[in-house]
Write a protein that holds these residues in place. Structure first.
Motif, PDB file in Angstrom:
ATOM      1  N   LYS A  78      39.045  46.307  40.995  1.00  0.00           N
ATOM      2  CA  LYS A  78      40.099  44.516  41.620  1.00  0.00           C
ATOM      3  C   LYS A  78      41.353  45.197  41.478  1.00  0.00           C
ATOM      4  CE  LYS A  78      36.892  43.363  38.056  1.00  0.00           C
ATOM      5  NZ  LYS A  78      36.526  42.890  37.091  1.00  0.00           N
ATOM      6  N   GLY A  79      41.958  43.934  42.241  1.00  0.00           N
ATOM      7  CA  GLY A  79      43.511  44.567  41.788  1.00  0.00           C
ATOM      8  C   GLY A  79      44.179  43.901  43.388  1.00  0.00           C
ATOM      9  N   THR A 113      42.032  43.673  46.126  1.00  0.00           N
ATOM     10  CA  THR A 113      40.486  44.184  45.480  1.00  0.00           C
ATOM     11  C   THR A 113      40.339  45.189  46.721  1.00  0.00           C
ATOM     12  OG1 THR A 113      40.098  42.115  44.101  1.00  0.00           O
ATOM     13  CG2 THR A 113      38.621  43.794  45.032  1.00  0.00           C
ATOM     14  N   ASN A 145      45.818  35.748  44.090  1.00  0.00           N
ATOM     15  CA  ASN A 145      47.352  35.918  44.458  1.00  0.00           C
ATOM     16  C   ASN A 145      47.291  36.194  43.040  1.00  0.00           C
ATOM     17  OD1 ASN A 145      47.431  33.525  42.514  1.00  0.00           O
ATOM     18  ND2 ASN A 145      45.497  32.725  44.415  1.00  0.00           N
ATOM     19  N   GLU A 146      49.021  36.371  42.642  1.00  0.00           N
ATOM     20  CA  GLU A 146      49.287  36.861  41.353  1.00  0.00           C
ATOM     21  C   GLU A 146      48.589  35.569  40.575  1.00  0.00           C
ATOM     22  OE1 GLU A 146      51.235  36.036  43.167  1.00  0.00           O
ATOM     23  OE2 GLU A 146      52.815  34.353  42.903  1.00  0.00           O
ATOM     24  N   GLY A 199      43.098  36.180  31.282  1.00  0.00           N
ATOM     25  CA  GLY A 199      42.171  36.703  30.571  1.00  0.00           C
ATOM     26  C   GLY A 199      41.058  36.021  31.045  1.00  0.00           C
ATOM     27  N   GLY A 200      39.634  36.400  31.415  1.00  0.00           N
ATOM     28  CA  GLY A 200      38.366  35.715  32.126  1.00  0.00           C
ATOM     29  C   GLY A 200      38.324  36.036  34.011  1.00  0.00           C
ATOM     30  N   GLY A 258      37.726  38.021  35.810  1.00  0.00           N
ATOM     31  CA  GLY A 258      37.020  39.108  36.032  1.00  0.00           C
ATOM     32  C   GLY A 258      36.046  38.075  35.438  1.00  0.00           C
ATOM     33  N   ASP A 259      35.194  38.017  34.550  1.00  0.00           N
ATOM     34  CA  ASP A 259      33.918  37.895  34.159  1.00  0.00           C
ATOM     35  C   ASP A 259      33.348  36.728  35.622  1.00  0.00           C
ATOM     36  OD1 ASP A 259      34.065  39.350  31.945  1.00  0.00           O
ATOM     37  OD2 ASP A 259      35.569  37.254  30.913  1.00  0.00           O
TER      38      ASP A 259
HETATM   39  N1  LIG Z   1      47.917  39.459  41.833  1.00  0.00           N
HETATM   40  C1  LIG Z   1      46.698  39.215  41.815  1.00  0.00           C
HETATM   41  N2  LIG Z   1      46.691  39.800  43.786  1.00  0.00           N
HETATM   42  C2  LIG Z   1      45.362  39.111  43.723  1.00  0.00           C
HETATM   43  N3  LIG Z   1      43.878  39.189  42.522  1.00  0.00           N
HETATM   44  C3  LIG Z   1      44.615  39.451  41.762  1.00  0.00           C
HETATM   45  C4  LIG Z   1      45.844  39.511  41.081  1.00  0.00           C
HETATM   46  N4  LIG Z   1      45.442  40.014  39.126  1.00  0.00           N
HETATM   47  C5  LIG Z   1      44.551  39.759  39.434  1.00  0.00           C
HETATM   48  N5  LIG Z   1      43.858  39.406  40.152  1.00  0.00           N
HETATM   49  C6  LIG Z   1      41.695  39.309  40.312  1.00  0.00           C
HETATM   50  O1  LIG Z   1      41.371  38.757  38.974  1.00  0.00           O
HETATM   51  C7  LIG Z   1      40.443  39.764  38.685  1.00  0.00           C
HETATM   52  C8  LIG Z   1      41.055  39.995  37.228  1.00  0.00           C
HETATM   53  O2  LIG Z   1      40.184  41.241  36.810  1.00  0.00           O
HETATM   54  P1  LIG Z   1      39.844  41.373  35.142  1.00  0.00           P
HETATM   55  O3  LIG Z   1      41.216  42.328  35.662  1.00  0.00           O
HETATM   56  O4  LIG Z   1      38.377  42.088  35.177  1.00  0.00           O
HETATM   57  O5  LIG Z   1      39.744  40.479  34.119  1.00  0.00           O
HETATM   58  P2  LIG Z   1      39.475  39.925  32.717  1.00  0.00           P
HETATM   59  O6  LIG Z   1      38.955  41.366  32.444  1.00  0.00           O
HETATM   60  O7  LIG Z   1      40.087  39.457  31.626  1.00  0.00           O
HETATM   61  O8  LIG Z   1      38.152  39.225  33.161  1.00  0.00           O
HETATM   62  C9  LIG Z   1      40.133  40.469  39.489  1.00  0.00           C
HETATM   63  O9  LIG Z   1      39.316  39.547  40.665  1.00  0.00           O
HETATM   64  C10 LIG Z   1      41.112  40.198  39.972  1.00  0.00           C
HETATM   65  O10 LIG Z   1      41.822  41.145  41.203  1.00  0.00           O
END
Ligand SMILES: Nc1ncnc2c1ncn2[C@@H]1O[C@H](COP(=O)(O)OP(=O)(O)O)[C@@H](O)[C@H]1O
Ligand SMILES: NC(=O)C1=CN([C@@H]2O[C@H](COP(=O)(O)OP(=O)(O)OC[C@H]3O[C@@H](n4cnc5c(N)ncnc54)[C@H](OP(=O)(O)O)[C@@H]3O)[C@@H](O)[C@H]2O)[C@@H](O)CC1
Ligand SMILES: [K+]
Length: 503
Positions: A410-411, A414, A430-431, A436-437, A439-440
Motif C-alpha cells: 500500500k501507499g 499502491t 489521493n492524499e 486510520g481505518g 486499510g481495513d
Molecule cells: N497519499 C495517498 N495516496 C493514495 N493512497 C493513499 C494515500 N495515503 C494512504 N493511502 C491509502 O490508504 C490506505 C491506508 O492503509 P493503512 O495504512 O493500512 O491504514 P490503516 O492501518 O489505518 O487501516 C492504503 O490503501 C493506502 O494506499
C-alpha cells in the motif's frame, strides 16, 4: 496501460534495429512527430526546444522541424558537444542548422510561450552532472522571471527523473505535459517523479513492440483497465452465490478496525458477512456493527475453524492486537487454512519475518493476499522503509514471486504484485486517504471480491482501484476529512461508474 522500465525501453530500441532491421531514425521520426502533434494542439506560437546530444535531443529536433513546418516560431538550443552526440542526433542537428533553427544562446527563451525539455531521456547514467545542473538552474531562473507561465513539455521523461524509481534530480524542470514514447516509464508513476510529469501523453514509435517484451509485465491500472476486471452478476444471483466472507479480528479497545472491514465487505457486494471476534469483544462489536453483518466469537482454534470452514473468503488481522495469544492464533491458522485468505494489519505483524513461516505460502494452491503498508512490509522483510520506497515495484515483484503471494504494497501509489511476477501500479487514490481505518476498508473490499468468485489476483487489483476511486470521488467534494466508512459506502457508485465507462 503498459509500463516500461528503463531496460525495457532500451531493449525495444535495440530490437527495432536488430530484429526488425528498421532504422531507429524511423522511430525517432514518429516520436518527434508525436511530440509536435501534442504541442500544435496547445495554444502556443513560439517554442524553445532545449536538446541534449543523445536521441532524446534528436526527438526534440524532429519535433522542431515539424513545428516549423506548421508555421510556429521555433528555436533549438543545444546543451553539450554535438560532435560527441549520437549519429541520429547529429543528423537532425545538421537538418535543423540548414533550416536555421539553431540558436546558441538562451536569449529568446523568455519570449517563447512553450519550452521543451529534450535534454535527456532514458539514457541518463547516474546522477546529473554539475555542468548540466547549472544549465538547468539558469533555465529555471529564466522561466521564473517570465511574466506569464510558459507551457513546459518534456520529451519521454523530464530530464533527471530516474525512469525506474521516480527519483528526481533537484535541478529537474517540472513539466506541464510529458510526451512519453512507446509506453509510460515506471518512474513517472512513482513519487516524487509523478509530480514532475504533469499530464502524461503516450505516443507510439510507429511499430508494435509486444513481440519483443512481455505485454503485461508491469501495468498501470486505469479506469478502462479496471472495468475489465469487474465481476459479472447473473440475474439469478442470490446471497449464496455472492460469497460468504469472514473477518477475523478485534481485540479490547480495537473494535473499529474489524467493523470497518466487515461493513466494507457488505458495501462491496458480499452475499453474507460474518465478523468473528474474541469472546470478550463480542457484545460491544455486536452493538457497533451494522445489522447486515453477522457476529460470532472465538476463544480457541476450534471456534476459529468453525467460523472459517468452507467460507468463500477469510480475512485475518484487523484490530486483532499484538499479544502472544493473537500471534499464535494467526500463525496456527495461516499454517493450516487452505481456503481463500487475506492477511492484513496485526495478522501481518504476527507473521514476523516471512522466512519464519517456512513453506506455508509457497505450498498454498491459492495464493494468500498480503496487504502491508511500508511499515508492515519492512517488518516482513527486514528492509528499511526508505529502501522499500526507493524501488517499490521491484521489491514487491521479488517478494510476490519468491513467496507465492499476491502482495498489495500500500501507499502512493499502491502496487499489486502477483506470484507470476506481474505488477499492477494503481492509478487511483489521493492524499485524503491517509487516515486510520482506510486499510481495513481495503481488506473488506478485496475479501468481498474474492467471495464473489474473483481470483485473488484480480480481486486485489480491482479492489485497490475501487478503494482509491471511491476516495477520489469523495476527494472531489472535500480534499480531506472523509472517513474510511464513507469510502466503503461509495464503492457501489465506483462500480457503477466503471460499468458505464466508455470503452
Ligand atoms: N497519499 C495517498 N495516496 C493514495 N493512497 C493513499 C494515500 N495515503 C494512504 N493511502 C491509502 O490508504 C490506505 C491506508 O492503509 P493503512 O495504512 O493500512 O491504514 P490503516 O492501518 O489505518 O487501516 C492504503 O490503501 C493506502 O494506499
Ligand atoms: N525506446 C525507443 O525505442 C526510442 C527512444 N527514443 C529516444 O531516445 C532516448 C534515449 O536516447 P539515448 O539512449 O541516446 O539517451 P538520452 O536519453 O538522449 O541521454 C543522453 C544524453 O544525456 C546526457 N547524459 C547522460 N547521463 C548524464 C548525466 N549523468 N549527467 C548529465 N548528462 C547526462 C548525455 O550527455 P553525455 O554524457 O553524452 O555528455 C546525452 O546528452 C529516449 O528517452 C527517447 O527520447 C526515440 O528516439 C526513438 C525510439
Ligand atoms: K527529456
Amino acid at each position: 496501460m503498459r509500463v516500461w522500465s528503463k531496460s525495457e525501453a532500451q531493449y525495444v530500441d535495440h530490437c527495432i534495429q536488430e530484429d526488425l532491421g528498421m532504422p531507429l531514425g524511423y522511430a525517432m521520426e514518429n516520436a518527434g512527430h508525436g511530440v509536435a502533434d501534442v504541442i500544435s494542439e496547445a495554444d502556443v506560437q513560439s517554442i524553445f526546444i532545449i536538446c541534449g546530444t543523445g536521441n532524446n535531443g534528436g526527438d526534440g529536433m524532429v519535433a522542431a522541424r515539424h513545428l516549423k513546418a506548421l508555421g510556429k516560431e521555433v528555436f533549438v538550443y543545444i546543451i553539450g558537444d554535438i560532435d560527441k552526440g549520437t549519429s541520429l542526433c547529429q543528423e537532425q542537428f545538421a537538418i535543423c542548422q540548414k533550416l536555421e533553427l539553431i540558436t546558441d544562446s538562451l536569449d529568446m527563451l523568455p519570449t517563447c510561450d512553450c519550452i521543451v525539455d529534450a535534454i535527456a531521456g532514458t539514457g541518463v547514467v547516474g546522477d546529473l552532472r554539475d555542468d548540466l545542473r547549472q544549465e538547468l538552474d539558469v533555465i529555471q531562473t529564466h522561466i521564473q522571471k517570465m511574466t506569464y507561465e510558459p507551457l513546459v513539455v518534456a520529451i519521454d521523461v523530464p530530464t533527471g527523473l530516474v525512469a525506474d524509481t521516480g527519483a528526481v534530480d533537484p535541478a529537474t524542470l517540472a513539466a506541464d505535459v510529458t510526451v512519453t514514447l512507446g509506453a509510460v516509464k515506471q518512474g513517472m508513476l512513482l513519487y516524487p517523479g509523478r509530480s514532475y510529469c504533469g499530464t502524461i501523453v503516450e505516443k507510439g514509435l510507429g511499430v508494435s513492440w509486444d513481440m519483443f517484451i512481455e505485454p503485461s509485465r508491469t501495468m498501470y491500472v486505469t479506469t478502462e483497465f479496471a472495468k475489465k476486471l469487474l465481476p459479472q452478476r447473473i440475474p439469478t444471483a442470490h446471497k449464496g452465490t455472492n460469497g460468504h466472507v469472514v473477518i477475523l479480528g478485534g481485540s479490547e479497545g480495537m473494535y473499529g478496525a474489524p467493523v470497518m472491514a466487515a461493513e466494507a465487505a457488505v458495501y462491496s457486494g458480499a452475499g453474507k458477512v460474518t465478523l468473528a471476534v474474541p469472546t470478550s469483544c463480542l457484545d460491544i462489536v455486536t452493538q457497533k456493527v451494522m445489522p447486515e453483518v453477522m457476529t460470532g466469537s472465538f476463544g480457541n482454534m476450534l471456534h476459529v475453524r468453525m467460523h472459517t470452514v468452507d467460507k468463500d473468503a477469510v480475512a485475518i488481522g484487523p484490530g486483532l492486537g499484538r499479544n502472544q495469544e493473537a500471534k499464535e492464533m494467526v500463525r496456527n491458522f495461516v499454517n493450516t487454512f487452505e481456503g481463500p485468505l487475506v492477511i492484513d494489519a496485526d495478522g501481518l505483524f504476527a507473521l514476523g519475518r516471512i522466512e519464519t513461516m517456512g513453506t506455508t505460502f509457497i505450498d498454498r494452491e491459492r495464493p494468500a493476499v498480503l496487504t502491508p503498508h511500508p511499515g508492515e512490509f519492512a517488518a516482513l522483510t527486514g528492509m528499511t522503509i526508505a529502501d522499500i520506497e526507493a524501488s517499490r515495484v521491484e521489491v514487491a515483484r521479488e517478494f510476490a514471486t519468491k513467496h507465492n503471494v499476491v502482495l498489495v504494497l500500500k501507499g502512493a501509489p499502491t502496487v499489486v504484485a502477483l506470484p507470476g511476477g506481474h505488477v499492477y501500479i494503481n492509478g487511483s487514490g489521493n492524499e485524503g486517504m491517509g487516515t486510520g481505518g482506510m486499510g481495513d476498508v481495503l481488506t473488506g473490499i478485496i475479501s468481498a471480491l474474492i467471495g464473489q468468485g474473483l481470483p485473488e489476483s484480480r480481486a486485489a487489483v480491482l479492489g485497490v482501484f475501487l478503494h482509491g476511486n471511491a476516495a477520489d470521488r469523495l476527494h472531489e467534494v472535500k480534499p480531506f476529512g472523509f472517513t474510511p466508512s464513507e469510502v466503503a459506502r461509495e464503492i457501489g457508485t465506483s462500480i457503477q461508474a466503471l460499468m458505464t465507462e466508455e470503452e
